[in-house]
Design an enzyme around this catalytic site. Structure first.
Site, PDB file in Angstrom:
ATOM      1  N   ARG A 174      35.448  38.410  26.485  1.00 63.06           N
ATOM      2  CA  ARG A 174      35.484  37.721  27.780  1.00 63.06           C
ATOM      3  C   ARG A 174      36.900  37.341  28.222  1.00 63.06           C
ATOM      4  O   ARG A 174      37.076  36.446  29.037  1.00 63.06           O
ATOM      5  CB  ARG A 174      34.570  36.491  27.777  1.00 63.06           C
ATOM      6  CG  ARG A 174      33.101  36.845  27.539  1.00 63.06           C
ATOM      7  CD  ARG A 174      32.203  35.634  27.742  1.00 63.06           C
ATOM      8  NE  ARG A 174      30.812  36.006  27.600  1.00 63.06           N
ATOM      9  CZ  ARG A 174      30.137  35.977  26.436  1.00 63.06           C
ATOM     10  NH1 ARG A 174      30.748  35.577  25.339  1.00 63.06           N
ATOM     11  NH2 ARG A 174      28.873  36.332  26.388  1.00 63.06           N
ATOM     12  N   LYS A 201      45.208  44.191  39.434  1.00 62.87           N
ATOM     13  CA  LYS A 201      44.069  45.078  39.651  1.00 62.87           C
ATOM     14  C   LYS A 201      43.889  45.954  38.414  1.00 62.87           C
ATOM     15  O   LYS A 201      44.801  46.662  38.008  1.00 62.87           O
ATOM     16  CB  LYS A 201      44.291  45.971  40.873  1.00 62.87           C
ATOM     17  CG  LYS A 201      43.989  45.310  42.193  1.00 62.87           C
ATOM     18  CD  LYS A 201      44.046  46.336  43.309  1.00 62.87           C
ATOM     19  CE  LYS A 201      43.649  45.746  44.642  1.00 62.87           C
ATOM     20  NZ  LYS A 201      43.686  46.773  45.719  1.00 62.87           N
ATOM     21  N   GLU A 212      54.438  55.345  46.729  1.00 65.94           N
ATOM     22  CA  GLU A 212      54.132  53.918  46.789  1.00 65.94           C
ATOM     23  C   GLU A 212      55.364  53.119  47.223  1.00 65.94           C
ATOM     24  O   GLU A 212      55.232  52.073  47.869  1.00 65.94           O
ATOM     25  CB  GLU A 212      53.623  53.424  45.430  1.00 65.94           C
ATOM     26  CG  GLU A 212      52.295  54.030  44.989  1.00 65.94           C
ATOM     27  CD  GLU A 212      51.081  53.427  45.714  1.00 65.94           C
ATOM     28  OE1 GLU A 212      51.274  52.635  46.678  1.00 65.94           O
ATOM     29  OE2 GLU A 212      49.940  53.742  45.336  1.00 65.94           O
ATOM     30  N   LYS A 233      55.448  43.519  46.780  1.00 64.76           N
ATOM     31  CA  LYS A 233      54.132  43.406  46.142  1.00 64.76           C
ATOM     32  C   LYS A 233      53.868  41.972  45.704  1.00 64.76           C
ATOM     33  O   LYS A 233      52.760  41.440  45.916  1.00 64.76           O
ATOM     34  CB  LYS A 233      54.068  44.354  44.937  1.00 64.76           C
ATOM     35  CG  LYS A 233      52.721  44.375  44.176  1.00 64.76           C
ATOM     36  CD  LYS A 233      51.668  45.144  44.924  1.00 64.76           C
ATOM     37  CE  LYS A 233      50.345  45.232  44.180  1.00 64.76           C
ATOM     38  NZ  LYS A 233      50.272  46.332  43.212  1.00 64.76           N
ATOM     39  N   GLU A 293      42.503  40.117  47.542  1.00 60.88           N
ATOM     40  CA  GLU A 293      42.345  41.056  48.647  1.00 60.88           C
ATOM     41  C   GLU A 293      41.318  40.592  49.672  1.00 60.88           C
ATOM     42  O   GLU A 293      40.463  41.357  50.122  1.00 60.88           O
ATOM     43  CB  GLU A 293      41.989  42.446  48.114  1.00 60.88           C
ATOM     44  CG  GLU A 293      42.388  43.574  49.047  1.00 60.88           C
ATOM     45  CD  GLU A 293      42.267  44.944  48.401  1.00 60.88           C
ATOM     46  OE1 GLU A 293      41.345  45.677  48.760  1.00 60.88           O
ATOM     47  OE2 GLU A 293      43.100  45.268  47.544  1.00 60.88           O
ATOM     48  N   ARG A 345      46.356  41.573  51.519  1.00 60.45           N
ATOM     49  CA  ARG A 345      46.586  42.479  50.396  1.00 60.45           C
ATOM     50  C   ARG A 345      45.981  43.863  50.652  1.00 60.45           C
ATOM     51  O   ARG A 345      46.451  44.862  50.111  1.00 60.45           O
ATOM     52  CB  ARG A 345      46.033  41.891  49.092  1.00 60.45           C
ATOM     53  CG  ARG A 345      46.321  42.778  47.889  1.00 60.45           C
ATOM     54  CD  ARG A 345      46.060  42.122  46.553  1.00 60.45           C
ATOM     55  NE  ARG A 345      46.366  43.056  45.470  1.00 60.45           N
ATOM     56  CZ  ARG A 345      46.376  42.741  44.183  1.00 60.45           C
ATOM     57  NH1 ARG A 345      46.115  41.501  43.801  1.00 60.45           N
ATOM     58  NH2 ARG A 345      46.648  43.646  43.280  1.00 60.45           N
ATOM     59  N   ASN A 366      46.842  49.148  50.742  1.00 61.35           N
ATOM     60  CA  ASN A 366      46.027  50.357  50.583  1.00 61.35           C
ATOM     61  C   ASN A 366      46.287  51.385  51.685  1.00 61.35           C
ATOM     62  O   ASN A 366      45.437  52.243  51.944  1.00 61.35           O
ATOM     63  CB  ASN A 366      44.538  49.990  50.555  1.00 61.35           C
ATOM     64  CG  ASN A 366      44.158  49.232  49.300  1.00 61.35           C
ATOM     65  OD1 ASN A 366      44.566  49.587  48.201  1.00 61.35           O
ATOM     66  ND2 ASN A 366      43.408  48.161  49.463  1.00 61.35           N
ATOM     67  N   HIS A 381      45.218  54.971  51.205  1.00 61.69           N
ATOM     68  CA  HIS A 381      44.380  55.029  50.015  1.00 61.69           C
ATOM     69  C   HIS A 381      42.933  55.414  50.305  1.00 61.69           C
ATOM     70  O   HIS A 381      42.287  56.040  49.463  1.00 61.69           O
ATOM     71  CB  HIS A 381      44.425  53.698  49.259  1.00 61.69           C
ATOM     72  CG  HIS A 381      45.702  53.455  48.519  1.00 61.69           C
ATOM     73  ND1 HIS A 381      46.941  53.473  49.138  1.00 61.69           N
ATOM     74  CD2 HIS A 381      45.937  53.191  47.208  1.00 61.69           C
ATOM     75  CE1 HIS A 381      47.881  53.222  48.233  1.00 61.69           C
ATOM     76  NE2 HIS A 381      47.299  53.051  47.062  1.00 61.69           N
ATOM     77  N   HIS A 427      42.077  58.362  48.152  1.00 63.38           N
ATOM     78  CA  HIS A 427      41.059  58.299  47.095  1.00 63.38           C
ATOM     79  C   HIS A 427      39.995  59.371  47.304  1.00 63.38           C
ATOM     80  O   HIS A 427      39.454  59.928  46.335  1.00 63.38           O
ATOM     81  CB  HIS A 427      40.416  56.914  47.049  1.00 63.38           C
ATOM     82  CG  HIS A 427      41.295  55.863  46.453  1.00 63.38           C
ATOM     83  ND1 HIS A 427      40.960  54.524  46.429  1.00 63.38           N
ATOM     84  CD2 HIS A 427      42.501  55.947  45.838  1.00 63.38           C
ATOM     85  CE1 HIS A 427      41.921  53.837  45.842  1.00 63.38           C
ATOM     86  NE2 HIS A 427      42.862  54.679  45.476  1.00 63.38           N
ATOM     87  N   HIS A 470      47.831  60.429  42.007  1.00 62.77           N
ATOM     88  CA  HIS A 470      47.516  59.345  42.938  1.00 62.77           C
ATOM     89  C   HIS A 470      48.529  59.273  44.081  1.00 62.77           C
ATOM     90  O   HIS A 470      48.157  59.172  45.255  1.00 62.77           O
ATOM     91  CB  HIS A 470      47.472  58.013  42.192  1.00 62.77           C
ATOM     92  CG  HIS A 470      47.261  56.831  43.080  1.00 62.77           C
ATOM     93  ND1 HIS A 470      46.104  56.633  43.796  1.00 62.77           N
ATOM     94  CD2 HIS A 470      48.081  55.792  43.402  1.00 62.77           C
ATOM     95  CE1 HIS A 470      46.195  55.516  44.503  1.00 62.77           C
ATOM     96  NE2 HIS A 470      47.392  54.995  44.290  1.00 62.77           N
TER      97      HIS A 470
END
Length: 362
Positions: free
Chosen positions: A120, A142, A184, A226, A236, A240, A244, A247, A251, A264
């Site tokens: 956990r 993330k 990026e 960032k 997000e 934030r 993306n 993206h 993606h 990526h």
């Protein structure tokens, strides 16, 4: 060495940027709860840097467990994640054992998700060795894995204790991976930092040639952008999402082509061009702006034409995206160069035109 801080209250952490940081045990020891760590790396990075980081820690009295995973986006899945858990359980790793991610974005995402989940939650440290990881994926918490139906759809927000970006590791980075990282870097200029975009246009040749001074500045400025965004919107809920840019389209490219076929950053580059095209059709930016973006990506060695997946395939993959709300695909688009926004009402006819033209070119 330069040090920045991601300001998240009692979960704040430093980002150290500089050469030779793999030899600096003093940057790691203050963040260990016990002198035992598990270094997670892969079959590409391990032979280059695992022994060096292991020696640094062992010389400081730290017990080190090494976990070496297969390399590639195709392995960012449950099966590979379970290899980490198998090693931790077999070696009786405890709640105070720190996981160290030594590698690129895939290793960082896998290790962070393992740390968020094991018992956990155990502490972890990011030691990114690719440009993309140093400027983006290692910062912000993330973590996660891919699913065959969607990229990064399973994961958690889980912040590291510290980020060590050793710029010397970029010397062994393949040219294609360096270019992927530059996608990026360029993103930050496009969405919120127009002076940085101007600087990138003036210095792209130096970055491609791996000029140490230029790379160090680009990494620092990217991390500053960032860190500011993450500090303002960790999970997000708002701004934030602007990180993306490209993206949603990107993606879809990665998933549609098969994970690992396109890197990526390559998906982000081609996806950003689709976002620029749609923004232009909506009257937000000019065709000259689109051409300016295209020229910069090309100078970075990146693709600017999306592959021909077919319009329906694009829409299918974009429908399985974390930015979808109430069944509506939300895109990060340009209001103008240097300023982006999240759009949930892009005209369907214009989106179809963008995709149809992309399919025809690809």
């Amino acid at each position: 060495m330069q040090t920045l801080t991601v300001d998240l209250g009692d979960r704040s952490y430093p980002i150290h940027i500089g050469a030779g940081l793999l030899d600096r045990a003093d940057l790691i020891l203050p963040h260990l709860r016990q002198k035992r760590v598990a270094i997670v790396t892969n079959t590409t990075v391990g032979p280059l840097y695992l022994d060096r980081l292991t020696a640094t820690l062992k010389n400081a009295g730290v017990d080190v467990l090494a976990i070496v995973l297969p390399d590639g986006e195709a392995y960012k899945n449950w099966e590979t994640l379970n290899l980490i858990f198998d090693a931790l359980l077999t070696n009786r790793a405890e709640r105070n054992t720190t996981l160290i991610a030594l590698g690129g974005g895939v290793i960082g995402d896998l290790t962070g998700f393992a740390a968020a989940s094991y018992q956990r939650g155990v502490p972890f440290i990011q030691v990114p060795t690719t440009l993309l990881a140093q400027v983006d994926s290692s910062v912000g918490g993330k973590t996660g894995i891919n699913h065959p139906l969607g990229k990064n759809m399973i994961g958690a927000f889980y912040q590291p204790q510290v980020v060590l970006a050793d710029t010397e590791t970029l010397n062994t980075l393949p040219e294609r991976e360096l270019s992927a990282g530059l996608a990026e870097v360029i993103k930050y200029g496009l969405i919120r930092d127009l002076p940085f975009l101007d600087w990138l246009e003036a210095n792209m040749d130096r970055l491609v040639a791996r000029d140490p001074e230029a790379l160090a500045y680009a990494i620092r400025r990217s991390c500053e952008n960032k860190a500011e965004v993450v500090a303002a919107d960790e999970r997000e809920a708002g701004q934030r999402a602007l990180l993306n840019l490209g993206h949603t389209f990107g993606h879809a490219i990665e998933a549609g082509m098969g994970y690992g076929v396109w890197l990526h950053g390559e998906g982000v580059s081609a996806g950003t061009m689709l976002a620029a095209d749609l923004s232009c059709r909506m009257g937000n930016i000019s065709q000259a702006d689109v051409e300016r973006i295209d020229a910069l990506f090309k100078r970075a060695g990146l693709p600017t034409v999306a592959p021909n997946l077919g319009t329906e395939e694009y829409l299918k993959h974009m429908g399985v995206d974390k930015k979808v709300e109430a069944g509506i695909i939300r895109f990060v688009l340009f209001r103008k160069l240097g300023e982006a926004y999240v759009c949930g009402d892009a005209p369907t006819d214009l989106l179809n035109q963008t995709l149809t033209e992309a399919v025809a070119r690809g």
